[in-house]
Design a protein around this motif. Structure first.
Motif, short mmCIF file in Angstrom:
data_model
loop_
_atom_site.label_atom_id
_atom_site.label_comp_id
_atom_site.label_asym_id
_atom_site.label_seq_id
_atom_site.Cartn_x
_atom_site.Cartn_y
_atom_site.Cartn_z
N THR A 141 0.83 -1.20 0.00
CA THR A 141 0.00 0.00 0.00
C THR A 141 0.87 1.25 0.00
OG1 THR A 141 -1.75 -1.16 1.19
CG2 THR A 141 -1.83 1.24 1.21
N ASN A 142 1.88 1.28 0.85
CA ASN A 142 2.71 2.48 0.93
C ASN A 142 3.53 2.69 -0.33
OD1 ASN A 142 2.02 3.61 3.48
ND2 ASN A 142 3.05 1.90 4.47
N ALA A 143 3.97 1.60 -0.97
CA ALA A 143 4.68 1.74 -2.25
C ALA A 143 3.76 2.36 -3.30
CB ALA A 143 5.18 0.38 -2.72
N ALA A 144 2.50 1.89 -3.35
CA ALA A 144 1.55 2.44 -4.31
C ALA A 144 1.29 3.92 -4.03
CB ALA A 144 0.24 1.66 -4.25
N LEU A 145 1.19 4.29 -2.76
CA LEU A 145 0.93 5.68 -2.41
C LEU A 145 2.11 6.59 -2.75
CD1 LEU A 145 -0.93 5.12 0.96
CD2 LEU A 145 -1.91 6.09 -1.12
N LEU A 146 3.33 6.10 -2.54
CA LEU A 146 4.49 6.89 -2.91
C LEU A 146 4.51 7.16 -4.42
CD1 LEU A 146 7.33 5.30 -0.74
CD2 LEU A 146 6.40 7.61 -0.52
N LEU A 147 4.20 6.13 -5.20
CA LEU A 147 4.16 6.32 -6.65
C LEU A 147 3.01 7.21 -7.06
CD1 LEU A 147 5.02 2.66 -7.74
CD2 LEU A 147 6.49 4.68 -7.95
N ARG A 148 1.85 7.04 -6.41
CA ARG A 148 0.71 7.92 -6.70
C ARG A 148 1.07 9.38 -6.43
NH1 ARG A 148 -3.89 8.78 -2.33
NH2 ARG A 148 -2.12 9.99 -1.53
N ASP A 149 1.69 9.63 -5.27
CA ASP A 149 2.03 11.00 -4.91
C ASP A 149 3.08 11.58 -5.85
OD1 ASP A 149 0.21 11.05 -2.87
OD2 ASP A 149 1.67 10.61 -1.29
N GLU A 150 3.97 10.74 -6.32
CA GLU A 150 4.97 11.21 -7.30
C GLU A 150 4.28 11.64 -8.59
OE1 GLU A 150 8.77 12.22 -8.61
OE2 GLU A 150 8.18 11.53 -6.61
N LEU A 151 3.32 10.83 -9.06
CA LEU A 151 2.57 11.18 -10.27
C LEU A 151 1.82 12.50 -10.10
CD1 LEU A 151 0.86 7.94 -11.67
CD2 LEU A 151 2.57 9.36 -12.79
N ILE A 152 1.05 12.59 -9.01
CA ILE A 152 0.23 13.79 -8.82
C ILE A 152 1.10 15.02 -8.59
CG2 ILE A 152 -1.53 14.87 -7.35
CD1 ILE A 152 -2.70 12.09 -6.89
N GLY A 153 2.20 14.83 -7.87
CA GLY A 153 3.09 15.95 -7.60
C GLY A 153 3.72 16.55 -8.84
N SER A 154 3.78 15.77 -9.91
CA SER A 154 4.37 16.27 -11.16
C SER A 154 3.33 16.79 -12.14
CB SER A 154 5.17 15.15 -11.84
OG SER A 154 4.31 14.11 -12.27
N MET A 155 2.05 16.72 -11.76
CA MET A 155 0.97 17.12 -12.68
C MET A 155 0.77 18.63 -12.72
SD MET A 155 -2.15 14.37 -12.26
CE MET A 155 -2.09 12.80 -13.11
N LYS A 156 0.48 19.12 -13.91
CA LYS A 156 0.03 20.50 -14.08
C LYS A 156 -1.47 20.56 -13.78
CE LYS A 156 3.46 21.55 -17.66
NZ LYS A 156 4.14 20.23 -17.66
N PRO A 157 -2.01 21.75 -13.51
CA PRO A 157 -3.44 21.85 -13.17
C PRO A 157 -4.38 21.19 -14.19
CG PRO A 157 -2.36 23.89 -12.59
CD PRO A 157 -1.33 23.05 -13.29
N ARG A 158 -4.13 21.41 -15.47
CA ARG A 158 -5.03 20.79 -16.47
C ARG A 158 -4.93 19.27 -16.42
NH1 ARG A 158 -5.05 22.89 -22.50
NH2 ARG A 158 -6.74 24.18 -21.67
N GLU A 159 -3.74 18.74 -16.25
CA GLU A 159 -3.57 17.29 -16.18
C GLU A 159 -4.32 16.71 -14.98
OE1 GLU A 159 0.89 16.99 -18.24
OE2 GLU A 159 0.68 17.26 -16.07
#
Length: 210
Positions: A141-159
């Motif tokens: 679960t924590n591995a998935a959350l780290l990857l999720r947060d990495e994805l969202i943290g790199s997103m622009k507002p439109r994305e």
């Protein structure tokens, strides 16, 4: 005591905000917007300083709710952290007309989880979420959350908006019209930003609920 999943939420960089009251109000608004998709057991409430608490029926629901909050937050400039803890919870004080004070292993685990997120931020700046399940820190679960947060943290507002809309079940044509872009641009953005992957992850957490 009852079994529950507790979340402790805090605001990243709140002391640097020009209007802390507005930022806190925005956190409440973010959680209200996702309540219909992922209903909490107890809706978000403020505690002390820039911290908030809420409870959910499962770790999966807590993960799903925080995904939506993080995506919605990208467009607002508000950044939040989450400590998720599963365990027991009970009311220890509070008058009938006041917000009760809760105690129990769910809250101890949530505190341990958010302390871990603070430490992780020194090594991976985009870490925003951690789970402690009783005495366990579930690696998957924590591995998935780290990857999720990495994805969202790199997103622009439109994305992030496109990801939210896709999770809500809107078609690429509907999203393209709302964003004023082509359907092809929506498809490319979803693949490039990881939004398409987040849709699948969210479906796994919610059991297919929109």
């Amino acid at each position: 005591m009852t079994e529950t999943v507790a979340i402790i939420v805090d605001i990243v960089g709140s002391r640097r905000a020009d209007d802390r009251a507005a930022v806190q109000a925005n956190v409440h608004a973010l959680f209200r917007r996702v309540e219909e998709s992922v209903p909490p057991l107890l809706a978000l409430w403020s505690t002390a300083g820039d911290e908030f608490q809420a409870t959910y029926s499962s770790v999966a629901d807590a993960c799903a709710a925080t995904t939506l909050v993080r995506l919605e937050a990208v467009d607002t400039g508000t950044d939040v952290r989450f400590g998720i803890g599963r365990g027991r919870s009970r009311i220890v004080s509070g008058a009938a007309d006041e917000i009760p004070i809760y105690d129990g292993s769910a809250w101890w685990s949530a505190r341990r989880a958010i302390d871990t997120v603070h430490r992780l931020a020194g090594r991976t700046g985009r870490a925003r979420t951690w789970v402690v399940d009783g005495e366990d820190e579930p690696a998957d679960t924590n591995a998935a959350l780290l990857l999720r947060d990495e994805l969202i943290g790199s997103m622009k507002p439109r994305e992030a908006r496109i990801a939210c809309a896709m999770i809500a079940g809107r078609s690429q044509a509907q999203i393209a019209e709302a964003e004023g872009i082509t359907q092809s641009a929506v498809s490319q953005s979803a693949r490039r930003s990881g939004a398409a992957t987040l849709v699948t992850v969210q479906s796994l957490w919610t059991g297919g609920r929109a």
